[in-house]
Design an enzyme around this catalytic site. Structure first.
Site, short mmCIF file in Angstrom:
data_model
loop_
_atom_site.label_atom_id
_atom_site.label_comp_id
_atom_site.label_asym_id
_atom_site.label_seq_id
_atom_site.Cartn_x
_atom_site.Cartn_y
_atom_site.Cartn_z
N GLU A 49 4.25 -3.63 -13.37
CA GLU A 49 5.69 -3.84 -13.58
C GLU A 49 6.43 -2.52 -13.80
O GLU A 49 7.41 -2.44 -14.53
CB GLU A 49 5.94 -4.81 -14.74
CG GLU A 49 5.44 -6.22 -14.45
CD GLU A 49 6.00 -7.27 -15.36
OE1 GLU A 49 7.14 -7.09 -15.86
OE2 GLU A 49 5.33 -8.29 -15.58
N GLN A 108 -11.12 3.37 -33.12
CA GLN A 108 -11.58 4.43 -34.01
C GLN A 108 -11.85 3.90 -35.42
O GLN A 108 -12.85 4.26 -36.05
CB GLN A 108 -10.52 5.55 -34.07
CG GLN A 108 -11.04 6.88 -34.58
CD GLN A 108 -12.03 7.52 -33.60
OE1 GLN A 108 -12.09 7.15 -32.44
NE2 GLN A 108 -12.81 8.47 -34.10
N GLY A 147 4.62 1.18 -3.96
CA GLY A 147 4.39 0.71 -5.31
C GLY A 147 5.53 1.18 -6.17
O GLY A 147 6.56 0.52 -6.31
N ILE A 205 -1.07 -8.55 -6.38
CA ILE A 205 -0.13 -9.60 -6.74
C ILE A 205 -0.76 -10.54 -7.77
O ILE A 205 -1.70 -11.29 -7.48
CB ILE A 205 0.32 -10.40 -5.50
CG1 ILE A 205 0.88 -9.44 -4.43
CG2 ILE A 205 1.36 -11.44 -5.91
CD1 ILE A 205 2.01 -8.53 -4.91
N PRO A 255 0.81 -1.23 0.00
CA PRO A 255 0.00 0.00 0.00
C PRO A 255 0.84 1.27 0.00
O PRO A 255 0.47 2.27 -0.62
CB PRO A 255 -0.82 -0.12 1.29
CG PRO A 255 -0.95 -1.60 1.50
CD PRO A 255 0.35 -2.18 1.04
N GLY A 290 -15.01 1.96 -35.37
CA GLY A 290 -16.21 2.74 -35.05
C GLY A 290 -17.04 2.09 -33.97
O GLY A 290 -16.51 1.62 -32.96
#
Length: 385
Positions: free
Chosen positions: A363, A336, A131, A157, A128, A339
């Site tokens: 990672e 895109q 990171g 994990i 926590p 569509g």
């Protein structure tokens, strides 16, 4: 530099291509909707050797070098990313540390079962409060006789719900900062070790992540991975190695999206002609192809450097940064081009678009990759001065 694939890898690449087409792709929507990979598919993957790619042949694996692994990962990237993440996390950061850093006794205990997929591997660094700042770990490991007592928590994990072998980073001497972190091999059934509930994620359905809890977990002294105090360096090495594999999977996904986009542009008609004839669509496709070829060259160059024993800290960070950013740009262009079809969950483009997003985070975030690159540039400049 020679990126030529051996005949064994060429044959294996074709085998994986056929396996993806015949066994994985037909189950892609089932995996996506049910958020689970059928055990039968995992068993077939194990029989094919896909869980033993990184493990030397003498321990029951395939002993594939980094260039070869990238070639296979590229094929695996062309299917549902949740499935390939299970394989990639196991064969990459989940097992590379044990292959490269463990002693012979550890290799004999763990690698054969990891090679055949009986034991799945996972890598436990993130917490926590730690990171991107990996040196800020709070999980502790206190020496008590011939054991270390682990207390703390890990989050996000990958493979945690199905893994048996965890490479865990913990603080053995807080006064030493990053030099006081040690790597441990922790087994799932060690008393006091618990895996939390599965997290619900935006993408990567079928690949599960969870928290880990350590409450006075007794880890035998012989389960120290490498040397005491080298855990932070070990983590950097393991992550650098894994980044080439991740980029190769991104590469495969990008190629899949380009192929699908070309096919759709050739078939879809607007104003009396295929949309492929519209210059803007041609430009989108050309830009996608250019970035894919650039990523392909970078991927195999870094893989070759790794196989040759070169340091790839900067290059792997560049590759991970570029590969994940390219995947996101190509996924966006693919939506895109398609569509409305690209936005519908019944078609794979929408899934790849969601799956792409995590590659800029796990990672090592894109921002952290830039920090690593800058730090290496500073070191190189100082060495030249």
């Amino acid at each position: 530099m020679d990126f030529a694939l051996s005949q064994d890898i060429v044959r294996m690449k074709e085998t994986v291509r056929q396996f993806v087409a015949s066994e994985v792709e037909p189950l892609a929507m089932k995996i996506e909707e049910e958020d689970g990979v059928p055990q039968a598919l995992l068993d077939k993957s194990k029989a094919l050797g896909l869980f033993g790619l990184s493990i030397p042949e003498e321990y029951g694996g395939m002993g594939v070098n980094m260039v070869g692994k990238c070639a296979l990962y590229e094929e695996l990237g062309k299917t549902i990313n949740g499935y390939t993440t299970i394989l990639g996390a196991h064969s990459g950061i989940g097992s590379v540390g044990l292959v490269e850093l463990s002693n012979e006794e550890q290799k004999m205990r763990y690698l054969p079962k990891m090679a055949n997929g009986e034991w799945i591997g996972a890598f436990a660094l993130t917490e926590p409060q730690a990171g991107s700042n990996a040196a800020n770990l709070r999980t502790t490991a206190v020496k008590k006789g011939d054991r270390y007592i682990l207390n703390g928590q890990k989050i996000y994990i990958t493979n945690a719900p199905i893994a048996h072998v965890f490479t865990v980073m913990a603080v053995t001497d807080a006064a030493l900062g990053a030099k006081g972190i040690t790597s441990f091999i922790v087994e799932r059934d060690f008393p006091g070790f618990q895996v939390g509930s599965v997290e619900k994620k935006m993408g990567l359905h079928g690949s599960h992540t969870a928290q880990l809890y350590f409450e006075d977990v007794e880890v035998p002294e012989e389960n120290v991975l490498g040397t005491v105090g080298a855990g932070y360096v070990n983590a950097l090495k393991i992550l650098a190695n894994g980044r080439a594999g991740l980029a190769a999977r991104c590469l495969g996904s990008c190629q899949y999206l380009l192929d699908k986009s070309i096919a759709y542009a050739m078939e879809r008609e607007q104003f009396g002609k295929a949309i492929f004839e519209q210059q803007i669509i041609q430009h989108y496709l050309a830009e996608m192809a250019l970035e894919i070829e650039t990523l392909r060259s970078m991927t195999y160059r870094v893989a070759w450097m790794s196989d040759e024993g070169h340091s790839v800290i900067k290059e792997a960070a560049m590759l991970k940064l570029y590969g994940s950013e390219v995947y996101n740009r190509i996924a966006d262009k693919a939506v895109q081009i398609h569509g409305g079809v690209g936005y519908i969950a019944d078609y794979p483009i929408e899934r790849f678009y969601r799956d792409a997003r995590i590659t800029r985070i796990y990672e090592g975030t894109s921002e952290i990759q830039k920090n690593i690159i800058a730090a290496q540039l500073k070191k190189e400049y100082a060495a030249r001065a």
